[in-house]
Design an enzyme around this catalytic site. Structure first.
Site, PDB file in Angstrom:
ATOM      1  N   CYS A 116       0.748  -0.985  -0.078  1.00  0.00           N
ATOM      2  CA  CYS A 116       0.077   0.024   0.045  1.00  0.00           C
ATOM      3  C   CYS A 116       0.872   1.260  -0.045  1.00  0.00           C
ATOM      4  O   CYS A 116       0.166   2.237  -0.158  1.00  0.00           O
ATOM      5  CB  CYS A 116      -0.895   0.060   1.110  1.00  0.00           C
ATOM      6  SG  CYS A 116      -2.151  -1.339   1.112  1.00  0.00           S
ATOM      7  N   HIS A 256      -3.042   7.329   2.872  1.00  0.00           N
ATOM      8  CA  HIS A 256      -3.647   5.792   2.182  1.00  0.00           C
ATOM      9  C   HIS A 256      -5.177   5.759   2.854  1.00  0.00           C
ATOM     10  O   HIS A 256      -5.145   5.945   4.037  1.00  0.00           O
ATOM     11  CB  HIS A 256      -2.712   4.912   2.784  1.00  0.00           C
ATOM     12  CG  HIS A 256      -3.192   3.554   2.656  1.00  0.00           C
ATOM     13  ND1 HIS A 256      -3.789   3.045   1.179  1.00  0.00           N
ATOM     14  CD2 HIS A 256      -3.096   2.417   3.241  1.00  0.00           C
ATOM     15  CE1 HIS A 256      -4.160   1.783   1.304  1.00  0.00           C
ATOM     16  NE2 HIS A 256      -3.570   1.211   2.472  1.00  0.00           N
ATOM     17  N   ASN A 286     -10.079  -0.032   0.549  1.00  0.00           N
ATOM     18  CA  ASN A 286      -8.511   0.218   0.448  1.00  0.00           C
ATOM     19  C   ASN A 286      -8.144  -0.334  -0.867  1.00  0.00           C
ATOM     20  O   ASN A 286      -8.358  -1.736  -0.881  1.00  0.00           O
ATOM     21  CB  ASN A 286      -7.912  -0.715   1.588  1.00  0.00           C
ATOM     22  CG  ASN A 286      -6.431  -0.694   1.570  1.00  0.00           C
ATOM     23  OD1 ASN A 286      -5.508  -0.389   0.680  1.00  0.00           O
ATOM     24  ND2 ASN A 286      -5.928  -1.156   2.792  1.00  0.00           N
TER      25      ASN A 286
END
Ligand code: ACO
Length: 330
Positions: A116, A256, A286
């Site tokens: 990520c 994020h 996500n």
């Protein structure tokens, strides 16, 4: 970074698959509820790739939009980086497939893996290439079809993720803009906190491993939560200090998009109001490496970022990896 040469962000793009999966749809398949997912994560829906929407497909769509926004012809691109932990295949690099799809005739093309944190890592490497003079026009794409790694029977992970791609173009500039400072880091000892065990050279897939569902993501949610907040806060403070700024000079934080509660905790620890953070995880979940550039794209398109603004990108992911960058928009 001391240099009179900068790497301006001149184009931005994003792409998501067609299919939306709502919390209600998941609640029909699993023992979960819309209320549980919303209250623990902030997520209401996510986009899930179909069989023809693999990583290079989404990456190419996002990359094409970024090139158009920048007014760059494919022939001008000399470097193509794809940040992904869900490549089309073990090799060749997904970046090579994207290069062919976009008709970029000559460029170096490689993938970068930082889960990520992939976009922040990618922007760091990309900026260094441009600032050093090794690249003039660079296309950086972050793309993941993370739902490919998801066990749809595991309610503790499958509700969190979605698929997508985001992209930026970087061009050499003498004006002080683009990435001004960056702080990236990793802690390999924490690798087991979030990982896909089977499918690589360490544990090649066998019928037994598949039956044990070891080809899917396993995650210690609570520990990841704790490390995510710390990694993002500490790297953000370092990046802002290295840019010679105070936190209150940051116009917008683009974090994020893993979990609204993580973003709230980061805001609190940094002493910044939540309104200063761009949040779109309610619609996308996500999306792994793609989450920061998708949020950046939407923030720009919605007029949340003006020329000259200092913005802070901050991310955290498997590895464990983390990173924050201060960018001057312009
Ligand atoms: N629906 C209903 N109940 C659930 C669900 C679900 N989808 N998932 C878990 N539960 C249950 C658990 O089984 C547990 O039940 P129990 O108490 O009977 O055992 C209960 O809910 C509480 O579970 P916790 O794991 O303690 O819940 P928590 O409040 O910690 O929230 C969550 C879990 C949302 C996963 C949280 O820990 C989190 O967000 N962690 C960070 C994860 C993350 O963001 N990972 C990705 C970051 S890195 C990257 O992006 C690659």
């Amino acid at each position: 970074m001391i240099s009179s040469r900068y790497a301006a962000i001149t184009g931005w793009g994003m792409a998501v698959p067609q299919r939306v999966v709502t919390n209600e749809e998941l609640a029909r398949r699993l023992t979960t509820t819309d209320e549980w997912i919303r209250s623990r994560t902030g997520i209401a829906q996510r986009y899930v790739a179909g069989p023809d929407e693999y990583t290079s497909v989404l990456a190419s769509r996002a990359g094409r939009v970024a090139l158009e926004r920048a007014g760059l012809v494919p022939e001008a691109v000399d470097t193509l980086i794809v940040a992904t932990c869900t490549p089309d295949r073990p090799f060749p690099a997904t970046a090579c497939t994207v290069q062919a799809n976009l008709g970029i005739p000559r460029a170096s093309a490689f993938d970068l893996v930082a889960a990520c944190s992939g976009f922040v890592y990618g922007l760091t490497v990309a900026t260094a290439l441009v600032k050093s003079g090794m690249s003039q026009h660079l296309l950086l794409i972050a793309a993941d079809v993370f739902t490919h790694l998801i066990d749809w029977q595991d309610r503790s992970t499958c509700v969190l993720f979605g698929d997508g791609a985001g992209a930026v173009t970087l061009q050499a500039s003498s004006e002080r803009r683009g990435l001004l400072s960056t702080n990236i880091g990793a802690w390999g000892e924490g690798e087991a906190l979030m990982a896909v065990d089977a499918g690589g050279t360490r544990l090649p897939v066998t019928p037994e491993l598949l039956a044990a569902r070891r080809q899917y993501v396993s995650m210690n949610g609570r520990e990841i939560f704790r490390h995510a907040v710390r990694g993002m806060v500490e790297s953000a403070e370092r990046a802002v200090a290295e840019a010679g700024l105070q936190l209150d000079e940051i116009a917008l934080v683009v974090p994020h998009q893993a979990n609204l509660r993580i973003i709230e905790a980061v805001a609190k620890r940094l002493g910044l109001p939540l309104e200063r953070f761009f949040v779109n995880l309610d619609r996308y979940g996500n999306t792994s490496a793609a989450s920061v550039p998708i949020a950046l794209y939407e923030a720009v398109e919605q007029g949340r970022i003006a020329a000259g603004d200092y913005i802070l990108l901050t991310a955290f992911g498997g590895g464990l990896t983390w990173g924050s960058s201060v960018v001057r928009w312009g």
